[in-house]
Design a protein around this motif. Structure first.
Motif, PDB file in Angstrom:
ATOM      1  N   ILE A  35       0.765  -1.246  -0.180  1.00 10.73           N
ATOM      2  CA  ILE A  35       0.112  -0.030  -0.164  1.00 10.73           C
ATOM      3  C   ILE A  35       0.972   1.422  -0.104  1.00 10.73           C
ATOM      4  O   ILE A  35       1.776   1.533   0.930  1.00 10.73           O
ATOM      5  CB  ILE A  35      -0.989   0.055   1.298  1.00 10.73           C
ATOM      6  CG1 ILE A  35      -1.875  -1.115   1.252  1.00 10.73           C
ATOM      7  CG2 ILE A  35      -1.723   1.386   1.347  1.00 10.73           C
ATOM      8  CD1 ILE A  35      -2.693  -1.506   2.412  1.00 10.73           C
ATOM      9  N   MET A  36       0.745   2.094  -1.074  1.00 10.58           N
ATOM     10  CA  MET A  36       1.442   3.443  -1.132  1.00 10.58           C
ATOM     11  C   MET A  36       0.498   4.327  -0.178  1.00 10.58           C
ATOM     12  O   MET A  36      -0.719   4.522  -0.700  1.00 10.58           O
ATOM     13  CB  MET A  36       1.467   3.917  -2.445  1.00 10.58           C
ATOM     14  CG  MET A  36       2.902   3.692  -3.074  1.00 10.58           C
ATOM     15  SD  MET A  36       2.755   4.508  -4.623  1.00 10.58           S
ATOM     16  CE  MET A  36       1.647   3.675  -5.550  1.00 10.58           C
ATOM     17  N   HIS A  53       4.315   1.385   1.841  1.00 11.18           N
ATOM     18  CA  HIS A  53       5.171   2.176   1.309  1.00 11.18           C
ATOM     19  C   HIS A  53       4.821   3.657   1.737  1.00 11.18           C
ATOM     20  O   HIS A  53       3.865   4.106   1.201  1.00 11.18           O
ATOM     21  CB  HIS A  53       5.075   2.101  -0.151  1.00 11.18           C
ATOM     22  CG  HIS A  53       5.815   0.939  -0.888  1.00 11.18           C
ATOM     23  ND1 HIS A  53       7.095   0.717  -0.748  1.00 11.18           N
ATOM     24  CD2 HIS A  53       5.194  -0.177  -1.587  1.00 11.18           C
ATOM     25  CE1 HIS A  53       7.440  -0.229  -1.515  1.00 11.18           C
ATOM     26  NE2 HIS A  53       6.474  -0.878  -1.860  1.00 11.18           N
ATOM     27  N   TRP A  54       5.400   4.171   2.900  1.00 15.79           N
ATOM     28  CA  TRP A  54       5.026   5.524   3.351  1.00 15.79           C
ATOM     29  C   TRP A  54       5.688   6.601   2.689  1.00 15.79           C
ATOM     30  O   TRP A  54       7.100   6.615   2.672  1.00 15.79           O
ATOM     31  CB  TRP A  54       5.222   5.413   4.714  1.00 15.79           C
ATOM     32  CG  TRP A  54       4.705   6.609   5.526  1.00 15.79           C
ATOM     33  CD1 TRP A  54       3.241   7.433   5.509  1.00 15.79           C
ATOM     34  CD2 TRP A  54       5.515   7.659   6.239  1.00 15.79           C
ATOM     35  NE1 TRP A  54       3.174   8.296   6.060  1.00 15.79           N
ATOM     36  CE2 TRP A  54       4.502   8.776   6.535  1.00 15.79           C
ATOM     37  CE3 TRP A  54       6.785   7.947   6.744  1.00 15.79           C
ATOM     38  CZ2 TRP A  54       4.931   9.769   7.399  1.00 15.79           C
ATOM     39  CZ3 TRP A  54       7.199   9.072   7.227  1.00 15.79           C
ATOM     40  CH2 TRP A  54       6.126   9.868   7.588  1.00 15.79           C
ATOM     41  N   LEU A  66       7.681  11.951  -7.464  1.00 17.94           N
ATOM     42  CA  LEU A  66       8.806  11.349  -7.962  1.00 17.94           C
ATOM     43  C   LEU A  66       8.651   9.953  -7.101  1.00 17.94           C
ATOM     44  O   LEU A  66       8.960   8.949  -7.833  1.00 17.94           O
ATOM     45  CB  LEU A  66       9.867  12.059  -7.791  1.00 17.94           C
ATOM     46  CG  LEU A  66      10.334  13.110  -8.575  1.00 17.94           C
ATOM     47  CD1 LEU A  66      11.667  13.939  -7.999  1.00 17.94           C
ATOM     48  CD2 LEU A  66      10.554  12.510  -9.787  1.00 17.94           C
ATOM     49  N   GLN A  67       8.613   9.999  -6.117  1.00 22.10           N
ATOM     50  CA  GLN A  67       8.363   8.807  -5.002  1.00 22.10           C
ATOM     51  C   GLN A  67       7.198   7.871  -5.894  1.00 22.10           C
ATOM     52  O   GLN A  67       7.303   6.483  -5.806  1.00 22.10           O
ATOM     53  CB  GLN A  67       7.950   8.942  -3.976  1.00 22.10           C
ATOM     54  CG  GLN A  67       9.393   9.788  -2.965  1.00 22.10           C
ATOM     55  CD  GLN A  67       9.297   9.563  -1.819  1.00 22.10           C
ATOM     56  OE1 GLN A  67       9.217   8.647  -1.076  1.00 22.10           O
ATOM     57  NE2 GLN A  67       9.614  10.673  -0.695  1.00 22.10           N
ATOM     58  N   ARG A  69       6.123   7.665  -8.906  1.00 20.51           N
ATOM     59  CA  ARG A  69       6.438   7.363  -9.914  1.00 20.51           C
ATOM     60  C   ARG A  69       7.488   6.255 -10.217  1.00 20.51           C
ATOM     61  O   ARG A  69       7.645   5.159 -10.692  1.00 20.51           O
ATOM     62  CB  ARG A  69       7.332   8.546 -10.710  1.00 20.51           C
ATOM     63  CG  ARG A  69       7.678   8.120 -12.350  1.00 20.51           C
ATOM     64  CD  ARG A  69       8.190   9.140 -13.012  1.00 20.51           C
ATOM     65  NE  ARG A  69       8.276   8.777 -14.369  1.00 20.51           N
ATOM     66  CZ  ARG A  69       7.701   8.617 -15.332  1.00 20.51           C
ATOM     67  NH1 ARG A  69       6.359   9.138 -15.291  1.00 20.51           N
ATOM     68  NH2 ARG A  69       7.818   8.360 -16.426  1.00 20.51           N
ATOM     69  N   GLU A  70       8.485   6.349  -8.961  1.00 20.64           N
ATOM     70  CA  GLU A  70       9.430   5.417  -8.658  1.00 20.64           C
ATOM     71  C   GLU A  70       8.864   3.954  -8.321  1.00 20.64           C
ATOM     72  O   GLU A  70       9.260   3.007  -8.830  1.00 20.64           O
ATOM     73  CB  GLU A  70      10.503   5.731  -7.446  1.00 20.64           C
ATOM     74  CG  GLU A  70      11.469   4.787  -7.004  1.00 20.64           C
ATOM     75  CD  GLU A  70      12.783   4.629  -8.098  1.00 20.64           C
ATOM     76  OE1 GLU A  70      13.128   3.607  -7.994  1.00 20.64           O
ATOM     77  OE2 GLU A  70      12.816   5.326  -9.116  1.00 20.64           O
ATOM     78  N   ILE A  71       7.993   4.119  -7.444  1.00 20.25           N
ATOM     79  CA  ILE A  71       7.284   2.872  -6.925  1.00 20.25           C
ATOM     80  C   ILE A  71       6.624   2.063  -7.835  1.00 20.25           C
ATOM     81  O   ILE A  71       6.785   1.166  -8.061  1.00 20.25           O
ATOM     82  CB  ILE A  71       6.365   3.114  -5.706  1.00 20.25           C
ATOM     83  CG1 ILE A  71       7.056   3.606  -4.661  1.00 20.25           C
ATOM     84  CG2 ILE A  71       5.534   1.972  -5.276  1.00 20.25           C
ATOM     85  CD1 ILE A  71       6.357   4.288  -3.304  1.00 20.25           C
ATOM     86  N   LEU A  72       5.600   2.952  -8.849  1.00 13.59           N
ATOM     87  CA  LEU A  72       4.638   2.293  -9.654  1.00 13.59           C
ATOM     88  C   LEU A  72       5.791   1.507 -10.792  1.00 13.59           C
ATOM     89  O   LEU A  72       5.258   0.670 -11.271  1.00 13.59           O
ATOM     90  CB  LEU A  72       3.932   3.432 -10.420  1.00 13.59           C
ATOM     91  CG  LEU A  72       2.817   3.709  -9.446  1.00 13.59           C
ATOM     92  CD1 LEU A  72       1.867   4.891 -10.205  1.00 13.59           C
ATOM     93  CD2 LEU A  72       1.890   2.455  -9.419  1.00 13.59           C
ATOM     94  N   LEU A  73       6.877   2.224 -11.260  1.00 17.74           N
ATOM     95  CA  LEU A  73       7.520   1.831 -12.422  1.00 17.74           C
ATOM     96  C   LEU A  73       8.841   0.923 -12.096  1.00 17.74           C
ATOM     97  O   LEU A  73       9.195   0.218 -12.942  1.00 17.74           O
ATOM     98  CB  LEU A  73       8.197   3.005 -13.310  1.00 17.74           C
ATOM     99  CG  LEU A  73       6.895   3.937 -13.868  1.00 17.74           C
ATOM    100  CD1 LEU A  73       7.901   5.021 -14.744  1.00 17.74           C
ATOM    101  CD2 LEU A  73       6.216   2.891 -14.770  1.00 17.74           C
TER     102      LEU A  73
END
Length: 329
Positions: A35-36, A53-54, A66-67, A69-73
């Protein structure tokens, strides 16, 4: 190999993270669930078997995007579930979702402002970027509820009825009410900026109803003079279930948790950019201000039945998990 779900649940307060955990804790029996969240309260509550993912709520807009995007990709997952905001809380998903066509994408459609839907052309965006839309108990009068791939469930709750703590335990150990006094519970689960309003409300209730036990449910102690009335407990539904009346906002969780456990809610429709609390509050005991709240609480307490009944309700998160698993196929 166990499949992984990634849930996007950005947004302040307890609302988005609680709804995500309501789904994730059930899915976690058969899936890995990540979970983001950027909720300031995420580290204070149980992860319910999910990986959080906090993203710090102090991060500015650019850093948060940015965070995300980093997590999703750069994270491995087999299904993406987006809570409430199809384009992301700040629009950051708009250019990311088209890159994820190979992964099932599910939108959780809680009620949102129709103007936001129109300005951002969300009907087309959702149709092009999501495989299904699940409405978690908000009815059919929603901006996107008539899209072809919409599934309706009962409201999502973080506890099934049979999982709730025994009412005697909640009264004595959590709320610290040892007798049969009526309980007035102020639910301050929204934005931190609203805590002074709920603090004032709690003081006024405590003065107006000296024979009742007044408590304020909040992640943080609002002020020193209310320390003896303060309760910090998650999930809040366990406290709501033993109250005689709840006073709070008209957010998703507060409204549907009170309805599910059969406790009257006196609701102040708090201003939100996307959520239509006024629409939700109009169906219950809506009040405009603190004097109205005091009057309505008295009216309810004069007629309430003091015998506590055991709640019985359907948790729509269970059906939602089954529906999402079907889309994985």
């Amino acid at each position: 190999m166990t499949k992984t779900w990634l849930i996007y649940a950005l947004g302040g307060g307890w609302g988005h993270i609680t709804r995500a955990l309501s789904l994730g804790r059930i899915a976690a029996n058969q899936r890995k669930v990540k979970i983001m969240t950027n909720s300031p309260y995420a580290k204070q509550i149980s992860d319910e078997g999910c990986l959080l993912h906090w993203i710090p709520d102090s991060a500015d807009f650019a850093a948060t995007c940015l965070q995300v995007r980093e997590i999703l990709l750069n994270t491995e997952y087999d299904c993406l579930i987006v809570d409430t905001f199809p384009r992301g809380l700040g629009g950051e998903l708009a250019n990311i979702l088209p890159q994820l066509q190979a992964i099932p994408r599910i939108l959780i459609h809680r009620d949102i402002n129709p103007r936001y839907v129109q300005v951002k052309d969300l009907r087309s965006f959702v149709t092009n970027n999501f495989d299904a839309v699940i409405v978690p108990g908000e009815g059919t009068d929603l901006p996107l509820s008539d899209l072809p791939r919409v599934i309706h469930t009962a409201p999502w709750l973080i506890r099934n009825a049979e999982e709730l703590l025994a009412q005697k335990i909640v009264r004595s150990r959590i709320l610290k009410v040892d007798n049969d006094r009526q309980i007035i519970l102020v639910c301050a689960a929204g934005q931190a900026s609203e805590l002074p309003l709920f603090s004032q409300l709690t003081r006024r209730l405590h003065e107006a109803f000296p024979e009742s036990a007044v408590r304020i449910l909040s992640p943080h102690c609002p002020e020193d003079e209310l320390k003896t009335l303060w309760v910090s407990h998650h999930p809040g539904i366990e406290c709501l279930a033993v109250a005689d009346v709840v006073v709070g906002g008209a957010g998703y969780n507060t409204v549907y948790e009170c309805v599910s456990v059969g406790v009257p809610l006196v609701a102040l429709a708090l201003p939100r950019l996307y959520d239509r609390q006024l629409k939700r509050a109009s169906k219950i005991n809506q009040v405009q201000n603190i004097p109205d709240a005091l009057f309505t609480v008295k009216k309810i307490l004069d007629t309430v039945n003091n015998s506590q009944s055991i709640p019985s309700y359907t948790n729509g998160a269970i059906a939602a998990v089954h529906h999402i698993m079907n889309f994985e196929l």
